[in-house]
Design a protein around this motif. Structure first.
Motif, PDB file in Angstrom:
ATOM      1  N   ARG A  52       6.610   0.933 -13.342  1.00 22.24           N
ATOM      2  CA  ARG A  52       5.670   1.340 -12.288  1.00 22.24           C
ATOM      3  C   ARG A  52       6.401   1.607 -10.976  1.00 22.24           C
ATOM      4  O   ARG A  52       6.522   2.723 -10.541  1.00 22.24           O
ATOM      5  N   LYS A  53       6.917   0.569 -10.334  1.00 23.49           N
ATOM      6  CA  LYS A  53       7.573   0.733  -9.039  1.00 23.49           C
ATOM      7  C   LYS A  53       8.238  -0.569  -8.620  1.00 23.49           C
ATOM      8  O   LYS A  53       8.019  -1.625  -9.221  1.00 23.49           O
ATOM      9  N   PHE A  54       9.028  -0.479  -7.555  1.00 18.73           N
ATOM     10  CA  PHE A  54       9.544  -1.669  -6.891  1.00 18.73           C
ATOM     11  C   PHE A  54       8.510  -2.158  -5.878  1.00 18.73           C
ATOM     12  O   PHE A  54       7.726  -1.371  -5.328  1.00 18.73           O
ATOM     13  N   THR A  55       8.504  -3.452  -5.617  1.00 17.41           N
ATOM     14  CA  THR A  55       7.691  -3.960  -4.516  1.00 17.41           C
ATOM     15  C   THR A  55       8.281  -3.477  -3.196  1.00 17.41           C
ATOM     16  O   THR A  55       9.436  -3.048  -3.129  1.00 17.41           O
ATOM     17  N   ASP A  56       7.490  -3.547  -2.142  1.00 16.79           N
ATOM     18  CA  ASP A  56       7.912  -2.995  -0.858  1.00 16.79           C
ATOM     19  C   ASP A  56       9.179  -3.646  -0.316  1.00 16.79           C
ATOM     20  O   ASP A  56       9.955  -3.010   0.397  1.00 16.79           O
ATOM     21  N   ASP A  57       9.404  -4.910  -0.642  1.00 13.09           N
ATOM     22  CA  ASP A  57      10.601  -5.596  -0.163  1.00 13.09           C
ATOM     23  C   ASP A  57      11.776  -5.459  -1.128  1.00 13.09           C
ATOM     24  O   ASP A  57      12.851  -6.004  -0.882  1.00 13.09           O
TER      25      ASP A  57
END
Length: 255
Positions: A52-57
């Motif tokens: 899906r994606k990386f978290t914002d941090d």
């Protein structure tokens, strides 16, 4: 201008110094003067997952199983290989550099969806202050569902939509919020909005905005529902006003 070639020193400097107002992005970019990627690796052996994606941090990589039943979270290991030679282009990376496990470590695998539900792979919100992740599962859409109970005609219906609040550190499901026979646009989080600790969920089928608060303890708390009525006593006020108008009309009719 280069401030120094020691990467550790620049990391320490970034922790103890506060950049001037409006220059934080520029100062962050300067850090990468010391990081110069020299090659690209192709054909990495990756697990058969839907990433899906990386978290914002950047601390977690979110992925789902191919059957969209399980949540699998990885922790990046970041810099795994480096070269100290003057001519790094001539150096060959070790064979393990082509393996996914050399760059990511699996933290846990959590089952979110039941047998008749699927994880919405396009939906994910991250509560960075508490390191919580918000995921959604749902059953199949019913396009010809009858419009009952104040529902809007022509809007599809989903028998069950469940929002899961997950602690990213260990994958513990802290709380769940369920909507039955409703429709929320989960694709790319279009029907759900997060601001600080307030969560707004838009029900298209019932034309209602549900506002919830995410507590530090990891619980959903209903704050308000804005739809036909905005406040809890609006319906009572309108009914009382209509009754008073009717009574006044009856008096004038008698006169």
């Amino acid at each position: 201008m280069f401030k120094g070639n020691n990467l550790t020193s620049r990391i320490f400097e970034g922790q103890i110094r506060t950049p001037p107002p409006g220059t934080s992005v520029y100062c962050t970019r300067q850090f990468y003067e010391n990081l110069v990627p020299s090659c690209t690796i192709y054909d990495i052996e990756c697990p058969d997952l839907s990433f899906r994606k990386f978290t914002d941090d950047g601390q977690y990589l979110i992925s789902f199983s191919r059957n969209h039943q399980d949540l699998i979270v990885y922790r990046p290991t970041w810099l795994s290989f480096s070269c100290n030679e003057e001519d790094c282009d001539s150096c060959d990376l070790p064979s393990k550099a082509k393996r996914f496990e050399s760059f990511f470590t699996q933290l846990y695998c959590v089952s979110l969806a039941s047998s008749n539900e699927l994880i919405c792979k396009d939906f994910f919100l991250y509560v960075e202050s508490n390191k919580f992740g918000l995921f959604a599962t749902s059953t199949a859409q019913v396009h010809d569902a009858p419009a009952i109970g104040g529902a809007i005609q022509g809007i599809p219906s989903i028998e069950k939509i469940t929002f899961h609040l997950v602690r990213m550190e260990d994958g513990v499901i802290l709380d769940e919020k369920v909507f039955c026979n409703d429709f929320v646009n989960l694709a790319h989080s279009m029907g759900v909005f997060l601001y600080d600790d307030l969560l707004a969920i838009v029900s298209l089928r019932y034309q209602t905005v549900h506002i919830l608060q995410i507590r530090d303890s990891g619980n959903f708390v209903d704050v308000r529902a804005i739809g036909t009525f905005c406040r809890e006593d609006d319906e009572l006020f309108l009914n009382s006003h209509a009754q008073a108008s009717k009574s006044l009309g009856d008096i004038f009719s008698i006169a």
